[in-house]
Scaffold this active site. Structure first.
Site, short mmCIF file in Angstrom:
data_model
loop_
_atom_site.label_atom_id
_atom_site.label_comp_id
_atom_site.label_asym_id
_atom_site.label_seq_id
_atom_site.Cartn_x
_atom_site.Cartn_y
_atom_site.Cartn_z
N SER A 61 -5.83 -0.12 -2.06
CA SER A 61 -4.96 0.04 -3.24
C SER A 61 -3.72 -0.84 -3.14
O SER A 61 -3.52 -1.53 -2.15
CB SER A 61 -4.52 1.51 -3.37
OG SER A 61 -3.71 1.86 -2.27
N LEU A 63 -0.58 -3.11 -2.90
CA LEU A 63 -0.34 -4.49 -2.44
C LEU A 63 -1.52 -5.04 -1.65
O LEU A 63 -1.88 -6.22 -1.78
CB LEU A 63 0.95 -4.53 -1.59
CG LEU A 63 1.35 -5.89 -1.05
CD1 LEU A 63 1.56 -6.91 -2.18
CD2 LEU A 63 2.62 -5.78 -0.21
N SER A 193 9.59 -3.87 4.87
CA SER A 193 10.26 -3.40 3.65
C SER A 193 11.73 -3.78 3.76
O SER A 193 12.23 -4.07 4.86
CB SER A 193 10.15 -1.87 3.57
OG SER A 193 11.12 -1.33 2.69
N TYR A 206 10.55 6.78 7.39
CA TYR A 206 10.03 5.52 6.85
C TYR A 206 10.90 4.34 7.29
O TYR A 206 10.39 3.34 7.81
CB TYR A 206 9.98 5.61 5.32
CG TYR A 206 9.44 4.39 4.62
CD1 TYR A 206 8.10 4.02 4.75
CD2 TYR A 206 10.25 3.59 3.82
CE1 TYR A 206 7.60 2.89 4.10
CE2 TYR A 206 9.77 2.47 3.15
CZ TYR A 206 8.43 2.12 3.30
OH TYR A 206 7.94 1.01 2.65
N LYS A 210 9.94 1.15 9.74
CA LYS A 210 10.01 -0.24 9.29
C LYS A 210 11.01 -1.04 10.13
O LYS A 210 10.81 -2.24 10.36
CB LYS A 210 10.37 -0.30 7.79
CG LYS A 210 9.27 0.26 6.87
CD LYS A 210 7.98 -0.55 6.95
CE LYS A 210 6.93 -0.09 5.95
NZ LYS A 210 5.67 -0.86 6.02
N THR A 241 3.35 0.48 -7.07
CA THR A 241 2.11 0.98 -6.45
C THR A 241 2.22 2.50 -6.34
O THR A 241 3.18 3.10 -6.79
CB THR A 241 1.95 0.41 -5.02
OG1 THR A 241 2.98 0.98 -4.20
CG2 THR A 241 2.05 -1.09 -4.97
N1 NDP Z 1 5.46 0.08 -3.02
C1 NDP Z 1 6.66 -0.28 -2.59
O1 NDP Z 1 7.69 -0.05 -3.27
C2 NDP Z 1 6.81 -0.97 -1.28
C3 NDP Z 1 5.78 -1.02 -0.36
N2 NDP Z 1 5.98 -1.63 0.84
C4 NDP Z 1 4.92 -1.62 1.85
O2 NDP Z 1 3.74 -2.17 1.32
C5 NDP Z 1 2.63 -1.69 2.07
C6 NDP Z 1 1.50 -1.28 1.11
O3 NDP Z 1 1.89 -0.15 0.38
P1 NDP Z 1 1.61 0.02 -1.17
O4 NDP Z 1 0.53 -0.84 -1.60
O5 NDP Z 1 2.91 -0.07 -1.85
O6 NDP Z 1 1.18 1.56 -1.23
P2 NDP Z 1 -0.24 2.25 -1.48
O7 NDP Z 1 -0.01 3.70 -1.23
O8 NDP Z 1 -0.78 1.84 -2.78
O9 NDP Z 1 -1.17 1.63 -0.37
C7 NDP Z 1 -1.08 2.01 0.95
C8 NDP Z 1 -2.34 1.61 1.66
O10 NDP Z 1 -2.23 1.99 3.04
C9 NDP Z 1 -3.39 2.71 3.40
N3 NDP Z 1 -3.14 3.71 4.43
C10 NDP Z 1 -2.23 4.70 4.42
N4 NDP Z 1 -2.33 5.44 5.52
C11 NDP Z 1 -3.33 4.90 6.25
C12 NDP Z 1 -3.93 5.23 7.49
N5 NDP Z 1 -3.50 6.27 8.24
N6 NDP Z 1 -4.94 4.46 7.94
C13 NDP Z 1 -5.38 3.41 7.22
N7 NDP Z 1 -4.88 3.06 6.04
C14 NDP Z 1 -3.86 3.80 5.55
C15 NDP Z 1 -3.83 3.38 2.12
O11 NDP Z 1 -5.16 3.76 2.24
P3 NDP Z 1 -5.79 5.04 1.51
O12 NDP Z 1 -6.24 4.52 0.19
O13 NDP Z 1 -6.90 5.44 2.39
O14 NDP Z 1 -4.70 6.06 1.40
C16 NDP Z 1 -3.57 2.30 1.11
O15 NDP Z 1 -4.63 1.39 1.08
C17 NDP Z 1 3.15 -0.54 2.91
O16 NDP Z 1 3.32 -0.98 4.24
C18 NDP Z 1 4.51 -0.24 2.31
O17 NDP Z 1 5.40 0.31 3.23
C19 NDP Z 1 7.15 -2.25 1.16
C20 NDP Z 1 8.17 -2.25 0.27
C21 NDP Z 1 8.10 -1.63 -1.01
C1 LIG Z 2 29.32 -6.16 -2.63
C2 LIG Z 2 28.30 -5.40 -3.33
C3 LIG Z 2 27.30 -4.79 -2.43
C4 LIG Z 2 26.50 -3.79 -3.12
C5 LIG Z 2 25.58 -3.04 -2.21
C6 LIG Z 2 25.60 -1.61 -2.56
C7 LIG Z 2 24.46 -0.84 -2.08
C8 LIG Z 2 23.27 -0.94 -2.99
C9 LIG Z 2 22.17 -0.09 -2.47
C10 LIG Z 2 20.88 -0.75 -2.64
C11 LIG Z 2 19.82 0.00 -1.90
C12 LIG Z 2 18.53 -0.69 -2.06
C13 LIG Z 2 17.42 0.07 -1.44
C14 LIG Z 2 16.16 -0.67 -1.63
C15 LIG Z 2 15.04 0.07 -1.00
C16 LIG Z 2 13.77 -0.62 -1.18
O1 LIG Z 2 13.63 -1.57 -1.90
O2 LIG Z 2 12.75 -0.10 -0.48
C17 LIG Z 2 11.46 -0.64 -0.63
C18 LIG Z 2 10.51 0.39 -0.18
O3 LIG Z 2 9.96 0.29 0.89
C19 LIG Z 2 10.27 1.49 -1.11
O4 LIG Z 2 9.85 2.64 -0.46
P1 LIG Z 2 10.20 4.08 -1.08
O5 LIG Z 2 9.27 5.00 -0.42
O6 LIG Z 2 11.63 4.34 -0.73
O7 LIG Z 2 9.96 4.00 -2.57
#
Ligand code: NDP
Ligand SMILES: CCCCCCCCCCCCCCCC(=O)OCC(=O)COP(=O)(O)O
Length: 324
Positions: A61, A63, A193, A206, A210, A241
């Site tokens: 799923s 990314l 992330s 989390y 990371k 996602t």
């Molecule tokens: N979405 C976002 O906002 C962000 C995502 N990321 C990172 O991107 C990456 C992908 O996540 P994303 O696509 O967003 O989320 P999804 O939940 O869509 O995808 C996560 C994937 O990881 C797999 N997975 C989870 N647990 C396990 C496990 N124990 N063993 C094997 N596979 C597993 C899932 O498989 P299954 O289908 O079996 O659950 C799925 O395919 C992650 O590392 C996430 O931290 C980073 C920044 C932002």
């Molecule tokens: C001089 C001005 C500075 C301003 C900075 C102020 C602080 C702003 C805060 C911004 C926080 C951003 C957080 C972003 C988090 C992010 O993008 O995470 C990505 C993920 O992995 C998402 O995972 P989640 O499970 O949290 O949805």
């Protein structure tokens, strides 16, 4: 030369001449060099990805799935990893239909395993090496997120997130590294992330997983340089996602909510393209985030005190919103 031409032309009062004799050729020359550079870069990237064996975790799923589509279109031989065999097969069907239309595309294969089970991870790596011989590019993408307060969260939840996001990917990487070292060739990619660089409240497990990921793969990059193995750390901001929906909460249950930040994030296809380009250009790291998260990353280093104040205020606001 430009200075001379400038003096000469000013002297004669011929500013227009200056434009045509010096500035225009200079601009056109720079544009030409830039275009040539981009063309060479694209050709090198194509050669690097075409026929390369690319292993992607979490391909079922989000990314991971979009990365599979992007690398497949670039002609890579995919090994798709996941926990759900049915969903992996659906993706294979979808990609194979495209592979039939183009001779530059390959039918992917699949490996099913759970990243939180180290034994399974190691035997999956062995299975991959046995069936495809070697791995050119490993994309550690799979992961889970978390929502909760530190006070309410049991250690089992902290461990589950660390197993999936940190210990699983590093075990998989370690199991594949010796064969890369033997060939003096390989590329390890990890999807971290923004939260691998800054910690935001109610994401302790989390963000910790990371940050550990970032640290491990930075060490790996330095240690692997002598073997010519590349390491790319990708740090995205929010992506559209199911990550928030699948997130684990303090008591271990599924969060089940699609967050507003997630909905407003980049599309997974867009981020997959960034991953493809970063890999093709052998970038060491890439931050895929908007202005505020990027500023927050710098603020954490340049003015930690101010950053901590922002985060404390964010925690207060979120707690207040939850209570009311
Ligand atoms: N979405 C976002 O906002 C962000 C995502 N990321 C990172 O991107 C990456 C992908 O996540 P994303 O696509 O967003 O989320 P999804 O939940 O869509 O995808 C996560 C994937 O990881 C797999 N997975 C989870 N647990 C396990 C496990 N124990 N063993 C094997 N596979 C597993 C899932 O498989 P299954 O289908 O079996 O659950 C799925 O395919 C992650 O590392 C996430 O931290 C980073 C920044 C932002
Ligand atoms: C001089 C001005 C500075 C301003 C900075 C102020 C602080 C702003 C805060 C911004 C926080 C951003 C957080 C972003 C988090 C992010 O993008 O995470 C990505 C993920 O992995 C998402 O995972 P989640 O499970 O949290 O949805």
């Amino acid at each position: 030369m430009l200075k001379l031409a400038f003096k000469k032309n000013i002297h004669k009062g011929k500013l227009m001449d200056l434009t045509f004799t010096a500035i225009v050729p200079l601009l056109l020359g720079s544009l030409g060099i830039f275009a040539l550079f981009r063309l060479l870069q694209r050709m090198r990237m194509r050669a690097y990805l075409q026929d390369a064996v690319v292993v992607i975790t979490g391909a079922t799923s989000g990314l991971g799935k979009e990365c599979a589509k992007a690398f497949h279109a670039a002609g890579s031989r995919l090994v798709l990893c996941g926990r759900n065999g049915e969903r992996l097969q659906d993706l294979v069907q979808e990609l194979s239909a495209k592979a039939n239309q183009s001779k530059n595309m390959h039918k992917p294969c699949t490996v099913i395993f759970d990243l939180s089970d180290t034994k399974m991870v190691v035997s999956a790596a062995e299975e991959i090496l046995k069936s495809v011989g070697h791995v050119d590019i490993l994309i550690n993408n799979a992961g889970i997120s978390y929502r909760g307060t530190i006070l309410d969260t049991g250690m089992d939840v902290d461990k589950k997130v660390m197993e999936t996001n940190y210990f699983g990917p590093i075990a998989f990487t370690k199991a594949l590294l010796p064969s890369m070292i033997k060939r003096q060739q390989g590329h390890i990619v990890v999807i971290s992330s923004v939260q691998g660089k800054i910690s935001i409240p109610f994401r302790s497990a989390y963000a910790a997983s990371k940050h550990a990921t970032q640290a491990f793969f930075d060490c790996l990059r330095a240690e692997m340089e002598q073997y010519e193995i590349n390491v790319t750390v990708v740090s995205p901001g929010y992506i559209q996602t199911n990550l928030s929906v699948n997130a684990v909460t303090a008591d271990g249950s599924r969060y089940g909510v699609m967050d507003k930040n997630t909905i407003e994030g980049r599309t997974a296809a867009e981020v997959a393209q960034v991953v493809l380009n970063a890999v093709g250009q052998k970038k060491k790291e890439v931050l895929v985030a908007g202005l505020m998260p990027s500023l927050a990353v710098y603020l954490r280093t340049l003015s930690p005190r101010l950053f901590f104040t922002f985060m404390a205020s964010r925690a207060r606001k979120e707690r207040k919103a939850k209570d009311s």
